[in-house]
Design a protein around this motif. Structure first.
Motif, PDB file in Angstrom:
ATOM      1  N   PRO A  81       0.836  -1.210   0.000  1.00 26.29           N
ATOM      2  CA  PRO A  81       0.000   0.000   0.000  1.00 26.29           C
ATOM      3  C   PRO A  81       0.869   1.259   0.000  1.00 26.29           C
ATOM      4  O   PRO A  81       1.880   1.330   0.702  1.00 26.29           O
ATOM      5  N   GLY A  82       0.457   2.221  -0.820  1.00 22.88           N
ATOM      6  CA  GLY A  82       1.233   3.441  -0.976  1.00 22.88           C
ATOM      7  C   GLY A  82       2.265   3.377  -2.071  1.00 22.88           C
ATOM      8  O   GLY A  82       2.854   4.405  -2.442  1.00 22.88           O
ATOM      9  N   GLY A  83       2.489   2.199  -2.600  1.00 22.34           N
ATOM     10  CA  GLY A  83       3.486   2.025  -3.646  1.00 22.34           C
ATOM     11  C   GLY A  83       2.955   2.375  -5.029  1.00 22.34           C
ATOM     12  O   GLY A  83       1.813   2.793  -5.193  1.00 22.34           O
TER      13      GLY A  83
ATOM     14  N   PRO B  54      -5.235  -1.157  -1.081  1.00 22.52           N
ATOM     15  CA  PRO B  54      -5.682  -2.553  -1.187  1.00 22.52           C
ATOM     16  C   PRO B  54      -6.902  -2.706  -2.102  1.00 22.52           C
ATOM     17  O   PRO B  54      -7.015  -3.732  -2.792  1.00 22.52           O
ATOM     18  N   GLU B  55      -7.757  -1.722  -2.136  1.00 21.21           N
ATOM     19  CA  GLU B  55      -8.946  -1.818  -2.987  1.00 21.21           C
ATOM     20  C   GLU B  55      -8.631  -1.680  -4.478  1.00 21.21           C
ATOM     21  O   GLU B  55      -9.516  -1.842  -5.317  1.00 21.21           O
ATOM     22  N   ASP B  56      -7.386  -1.368  -4.822  1.00 10.74           N
ATOM     23  CA  ASP B  56      -6.969  -1.354  -6.224  1.00 10.74           C
ATOM     24  C   ASP B  56      -6.600  -2.763  -6.713  1.00 10.74           C
ATOM     25  O   ASP B  56      -6.322  -2.947  -7.899  1.00 10.74           O
ATOM     26  N   THR B  57      -6.596  -3.711  -5.805  1.00 14.31           N
ATOM     27  CA  THR B  57      -6.306  -5.087  -6.186  1.00 14.31           C
ATOM     28  C   THR B  57      -7.343  -5.589  -7.187  1.00 14.31           C
ATOM     29  O   THR B  57      -8.540  -5.522  -6.928  1.00 14.31           O
ATOM     30  N   ALA B  58      -6.866  -6.063  -8.333  1.00 17.80           N
ATOM     31  CA  ALA B  58      -7.755  -6.505  -9.403  1.00 17.80           C
ATOM     32  C   ALA B  58      -6.915  -7.047 -10.552  1.00 17.80           C
ATOM     33  O   ALA B  58      -5.685  -6.901 -10.557  1.00 17.80           O
TER      34      ALA B  58
ATOM     35  N   VAL C  34      -2.860  -7.307 -10.409  1.00 15.04           N
ATOM     36  CA  VAL C  34      -2.242  -6.379  -9.471  1.00 15.04           C
ATOM     37  C   VAL C  34      -2.769  -6.699  -8.078  1.00 15.04           C
ATOM     38  O   VAL C  34      -3.980  -6.755  -7.860  1.00 15.04           O
ATOM     39  N   THR C  35      -1.857  -6.890  -7.154  1.00 16.24           N
ATOM     40  CA  THR C  35      -2.222  -7.152  -5.766  1.00 16.24           C
ATOM     41  C   THR C  35      -1.547  -6.110  -4.886  1.00 16.24           C
ATOM     42  O   THR C  35      -0.319  -5.965  -4.922  1.00 16.24           O
ATOM     43  N   VAL C  36      -2.364  -5.404  -4.130  1.00 19.21           N
ATOM     44  CA  VAL C  36      -1.846  -4.389  -3.216  1.00 19.21           C
ATOM     45  C   VAL C  36      -2.052  -4.906  -1.798  1.00 19.21           C
ATOM     46  O   VAL C  36      -3.175  -5.005  -1.318  1.00 19.21           O
ATOM     47  N   SER C  37      -0.951  -5.243  -1.164  1.00 16.11           N
ATOM     48  CA  SER C  37      -1.040  -5.857   0.151  1.00 16.11           C
ATOM     49  C   SER C  37       0.290  -5.705   0.870  1.00 16.11           C
ATOM     50  O   SER C  37       1.348  -5.704   0.256  1.00 16.11           O
ATOM     51  N   SER C  38       0.191  -5.611   2.194  1.00 17.17           N
ATOM     52  CA  SER C  38       1.403  -5.555   3.001  1.00 17.17           C
ATOM     53  C   SER C  38       1.805  -6.947   3.463  1.00 17.17           C
ATOM     54  O   SER C  38       2.830  -7.118   4.127  1.00 17.17           O
TER      55      SER C  38
END
Length: 123
Positions: A13-15, A87-91, A119-123
């Motif tokens: 996240p933030g990347g 994280p909600e940009d994950t798709a 794309v997966t946005v996760s820590s």
């Protein structure tokens, strides 16, 4: 025209991440290009579109200021720069080509689709 999207992956996240979509054929500059995304179980969602020359762009309201679409007609490629990812940009992100003139948000307007890049946005 055949489209191939790539550049997806895992990001915190933030990347940031830049997606690319390479098109085959010599008519790339005749297509409006768009990016869409889809989460399992949900409808495909419009992200951004760019005119044939690259002179005008249009974004989903919720993504303005974070995502930037661009194209290089000499390289037959359209890009999606994604910043401040959440994280909600994950798709799965898809590129698409519309043999038209105006920028449109509905997926049915687009004639050709790439295979998607995840794309997966996760820590």
């Amino acid at each position: 025209v055949q489209l191939q999207a790539f550049g997806g992956g895992l990001v915190q996240p933030g990347g940031s991440l830049r997606l690319s979509c390479a098109a085959s054929g010599r008519t790339f500059s005749q297509y409006v290009m768009g990016w869409f995304r889809q989460v399992p179980g949900k409808e495909r969602e419009f992200v951004a579109a760019i005119t044939r020359s690259g002179g005008s762009t249009h974004y989903a309201d919720s993504l303005k200021g974070r995502f930037t679409i661009s194209r290089d007609n000499a390289k037959n490629t359209v890009y999606l720069q994604m910043n401040s990812l959440k994280p909600e940009d994950t798709a799965v992100y898809y590129c698409a080509a519309d043999y038209g003139v105006i920028l449109r948000e509905f997926s049915s307007a687009y004639d050709y689709w790439g295979q998607g890049t995840e794309v997966t946005v996760s820590s």
